[in-house]
Design an enzyme around this catalytic site. Sequence first.
Site, PDB file in Angstrom:
ATOM      1  N   SER A   1       0.856  -1.184   0.000  1.00 38.11           N
ATOM      2  CA  SER A   1       0.000   0.000   0.000  1.00 38.11           C
ATOM      3  C   SER A   1       0.897   1.242   0.000  1.00 38.11           C
ATOM      4  CB  SER A   1      -0.879   0.018   1.249  1.00 38.11           C
ATOM      5  OG  SER A   1      -0.095   0.384   2.370  1.00 38.11           O
ATOM      6  N   LYS A   2       0.242   2.377  -0.041  1.00 38.91           N
ATOM      7  CA  LYS A   2       0.972   3.654  -0.083  1.00 38.91           C
ATOM      8  C   LYS A   2       1.982   3.796   1.049  1.00 38.91           C
ATOM      9  CE  LYS A   2      -2.065   6.646  -2.703  1.00 38.91           C
ATOM     10  NZ  LYS A   2      -3.337   5.896  -2.785  1.00 38.91           N
ATOM     11  N   ARG A   3       1.706   3.134   2.157  1.00 36.45           N
ATOM     12  CA  ARG A   3       2.638   3.226   3.287  1.00 36.45           C
ATOM     13  C   ARG A   3       4.025   2.727   2.904  1.00 36.45           C
ATOM     14  NH1 ARG A   3       1.997  -0.270   6.950  1.00 36.45           N
ATOM     15  NH2 ARG A   3       0.488  -1.459   5.736  1.00 36.45           N
ATOM     16  N   HIS A   4       4.075   1.809   1.952  1.00 37.32           N
ATOM     17  CA  HIS A   4       5.366   1.242   1.568  1.00 37.32           C
ATOM     18  C   HIS A   4       6.119   2.107   0.569  1.00 37.32           C
ATOM     19  CE1 HIS A   4       3.043  -2.398   2.844  1.00 37.32           C
ATOM     20  NE2 HIS A   4       4.176  -2.593   3.490  1.00 37.32           N
TER      21      HIS A   4
END
Length: 499
Positions: free
Chosen positions: A258-261
């Site tokens: 996800s965007k967190r990565h």
Amino acid sequence: MSIRDRYAPSPTGLQHIGSVRTALFNYLFARSRGGKFVLRLEDTDQSRCEEQFVKNLYDTFAWLGFYWDEGPDLGGPAAPYVQSKRKEIYRKYALELIEKDQAYYCFCSAGRLDTIRQEREAAHSSQTGYDRHCRTIPQEEARHRADGGESCTIRLKIPLGEQGSPVTHYHDLLLGDIEWNNGDVNPDPVLLKSDGFPTYHLANVVDDHLMGITHVLRAQEWLSSTPLHVIMYRAFGWEHPEFCHLPMVMGTDGKKLSKRHGATSIDEFRNQGYLSEALVNYVALLGASYEEGKDVYSLGELAERFSLDKLNKAPAIFDYKKLEWYNGVYIRMKSDGELAELCLPYAVKAGLFGGPGREPDQEQRQTFKRAMPLIRERLVYLTEAASKLGYLFSEPALPPADEFIPKKTDLATATDLLRQVRDLVKPLAEAESDAEAEARIKDYAETNGIKPGDLLMPLRVAITGTRVSPPLFGSLRILGAEQALARTDRALTFLSSQP
Ligand code: GLU
Ligand code: ZN
């Protein structure tokens, strides 16, 4: 059997790693088996679909360089390939299921459904979904009410046994035999909404059938919908396609990517200066393994090798470092001309040729291309060309005098070294090759008892404005003797004026 598979995105967001992986695997599977790969737009949820995402879909695949054989833009025997243009078809099939007593009208209002939900919540009930309230309305009565214009949906009648609930079996090509207790399948989901639009489930099943899809390769998040789909195929009396749910894609921390990565949309990777080949090559290996010890595959090589038994059950880990490595590999495979073309749009945007957005003139274009050998080896992203090559297109600012001074020497020495090397600038700029330039410097350094590095350091700073720059000899040849001398003199004046 001739294979037909498809990519069936809902245009509700940007194309991202996961969706492109699904598309790529379908493309490769079709290619590997001499089949056809279809694009179908699943845009029945009109509140969430946007035109900009449709545009993003086309832009992305034009850039990635692999494409469908049939689709909204190309047409084909199963057109139209856009679900919002197929409303009448879905309605017809929903009514057919009612005829077959496999579906029924539901007249429950949104308010009633809401109330059930609230009551269950208050009672901490684990039951979810519809309570099958309208399932027992006699068919004649229901049809009469629907024909009379009463607002209604059409729901699938999930088969339930007299005692205990039946089980739905199917075989997943990757995950093996799967069984679902019908009692655990979404209780009688809506197929046709009261506004006449189908839900995902109905449209997906009807279209896969009508479009002759033989294999459904899709993300694992759809796994829980599959028993429902299998039930629907059987309700119609159709054979269902083969299903294959692809391994998940995770970040290095083992959580769903996800965007967190980091970047996940293809646009982001593109803006960051990734090559489409690098991305395609890397994405093709997310959840599949080919030969030991081989990492780099062209699209053609992948298509030759792809088969479902190359898929892994275990989740794929998305490793940004590995993707970066691929980018370097593909950058180094490019000719000067190709690499310059690829880097150019980023350099224009960054203002390399006289300001952001300014296109290069003929001469600048030529210089840019000639400079590619200077940066190719160390380029990780296409975006970096502009910052690395700025000194070739405008005179760099003079750094503080300290920058010119080789280790263990002083300002006077540095100035003297630069004065000495000035006499070599013309021959260096006119040398045929690095080897010739190097020989000249070595020769001079030896004769005069100077370290070659000490001789070159002040010159490098004078020419490029920094101590760490692309190769100096090549830079001198590109700039030419006149400009190189002018920069050397400018630096000399500057150093001499230091207190
Ligand atoms: N429209 C669905 C999606 O957006 C398609 C899922 C499937 O492949 O059946 O992913
Ligand atoms: Zn109802």
